[in-house]
Write a protein that holds these residues in place. Structure first.
Motif, PDB file in Angstrom:
ATOM      1  N   ALA A 213       3.809 -12.710   3.123  1.00  0.00           N
ATOM      2  CA  ALA A 213       4.274 -11.344   3.348  1.00  0.00           C
ATOM      3  C   ALA A 213       3.136 -10.348   3.155  1.00  0.00           C
ATOM      4  N   ALA A 214       2.368 -10.534   2.080  1.00  0.00           N
ATOM      5  CA  ALA A 214       1.262  -9.622   1.806  1.00  0.00           C
ATOM      6  C   ALA A 214       0.164  -9.738   2.864  1.00  0.00           C
ATOM      7  N   PHE A 220      -1.280  -6.337   9.820  1.00  0.00           N
ATOM      8  CA  PHE A 220      -0.753  -5.377  10.792  1.00  0.00           C
ATOM      9  C   PHE A 220      -1.049  -3.931  10.395  1.00  0.00           C
ATOM     10  N   ALA A 221      -1.194  -3.694   9.092  1.00  0.00           N
ATOM     11  CA  ALA A 221      -1.602  -2.356   8.666  1.00  0.00           C
ATOM     12  C   ALA A 221      -3.015  -2.059   9.135  1.00  0.00           C
ATOM     13  N   THR A 222      -3.894  -3.057   9.045  1.00  0.00           N
ATOM     14  CA  THR A 222      -5.271  -2.881   9.503  1.00  0.00           C
ATOM     15  C   THR A 222      -5.319  -2.660  11.005  1.00  0.00           C
ATOM     16  N   ALA A 228      -1.417  -0.016   3.855  1.00  0.00           N
ATOM     17  CA  ALA A 228      -0.438  -1.049   3.548  1.00  0.00           C
ATOM     18  C   ALA A 228       0.300  -0.693   2.275  1.00  0.00           C
ATOM     19  N   THR A 229       1.612  -0.775   2.311  1.00  0.00           N
ATOM     20  CA  THR A 229       2.420  -0.535   1.121  1.00  0.00           C
ATOM     21  C   THR A 229       3.210  -1.788   0.807  1.00  0.00           C
ATOM     22  N   CYS A 230       3.372  -2.055  -0.458  1.00  0.00           N
ATOM     23  CA  CYS A 230       4.063  -3.280  -0.873  1.00  0.00           C
ATOM     24  C   CYS A 230       5.532  -3.210  -0.458  1.00  0.00           C
TER      25      CYS A 230
END
Length: 244
Positions: A213-214, A220-222, A228-230
């Motif tokens: 998940a992380a 995808f945040a990059t 990126a948020t948890c």
């Protein structure tokens, strides 16, 4: 709130450790996860990777069989050579023969020049055949001959063509049962299953969910150039795995 922040910190720490391992080794450590099921499969793969033995990878769709095949290639003496992947389920059956085997000029209607097939493209390297359980019986016979003799005869040619390939096949079917039912050639099954590794499904790798998940969150945040948020699911699975 404090507990959630601690879970997030532990998750990022584990992910950072994993990323360092991936940077150091571009083979099995690039497979995300530390679950016992994945480690067992990796340990088996590491033992056979340096050899030229034929391999059969089992496991459901989406388990990571092609990634496993690439890791096997990277850990072998053929890492600098070609890696050719073929998924039988994506090829029209009447074109598969032409794609896999080469043919000589004018051997077929409209063939104006020699055509190098995927077997020749993989010469010296690794050929990955995915969904091999979908292969028709007549093509199974041709592939068996290649495995036995490391050669084949092109349509329109009279001399055999030698190839030197390391074959890794994958399937989500029970080929032993298919052979018993007459839907798969016994000879080809025994040739393919010299060494069999079952890539575990994600249902057997629940401890890997936080890392996966992380990883995908960061990936995808990059790509989208956003922070990126948890996510809640990663936090939940982190707490579950830490108490199990």
């Amino acid at each position: 709130m404090v507990e959630r922040a601690a879970d997030k910190a532990r998750l990022h720490q584990r992910l950072a450790t994993l990323e360092r391992h991936v940077a150091q080794r571009a083979n099995f450590d690039a497979m995300i996860g530390t679950s016992p099921a994945l480690r067992r499969a990796q340990d088996l793969a590491r033992q056979v990777a340096p050899t030229d033995g034929t391999l059969l990878l089992g496991g459901p769709n989406g388990a990571g069989k092609e990634q496993s095949a690439q890791a096997l290639r990277e850990a072998s003496g053929r890492r600098q050579k070609a890696f050719v992947a073929v998924n039988y389920s994506t090829f029209p059956r009447d074109l598969l023969d032409l794609q896999l085997f080469s043919h000589k000029k004018r051997a077929l209607t409209g063939a104006l020049g020699d055509k190098k097939g995927l077997l020749e493209e993989a010469n010296g390297g690794t050929l990955f055949l995915d969904e091999i359980g979908e292969l028709e019986l007549n093509m199974q016979a041709k592939l068996l001959r290649v495995l036995e003799l490391q050669q084949f005869t092109k349509p329109g040619d009279t001399k055999p063509t030698q190839v030197n390939v390391r074959l890794i096949a994958a399937t989500n079917r029970n080929l032993e049962q298919a052979a018993a039912d007459g839907n798969f050639r016994h000879g080809l099954y025994y040739r393919l299953s010299v060494f069999t590794i079952v890539v575990p499904p994600f249902s057997a790798r629940m401890a890997d969910v936080p890392l996966l998940a992380a990883y995908f969150l960061q990936h995808f945040a990059t790509r989208s150039r956003r922070p990126a948020t948890c996510c809640a699911c990663a936090t939940y699975w982190t707490s579950k795995s830490s108490t199990s």
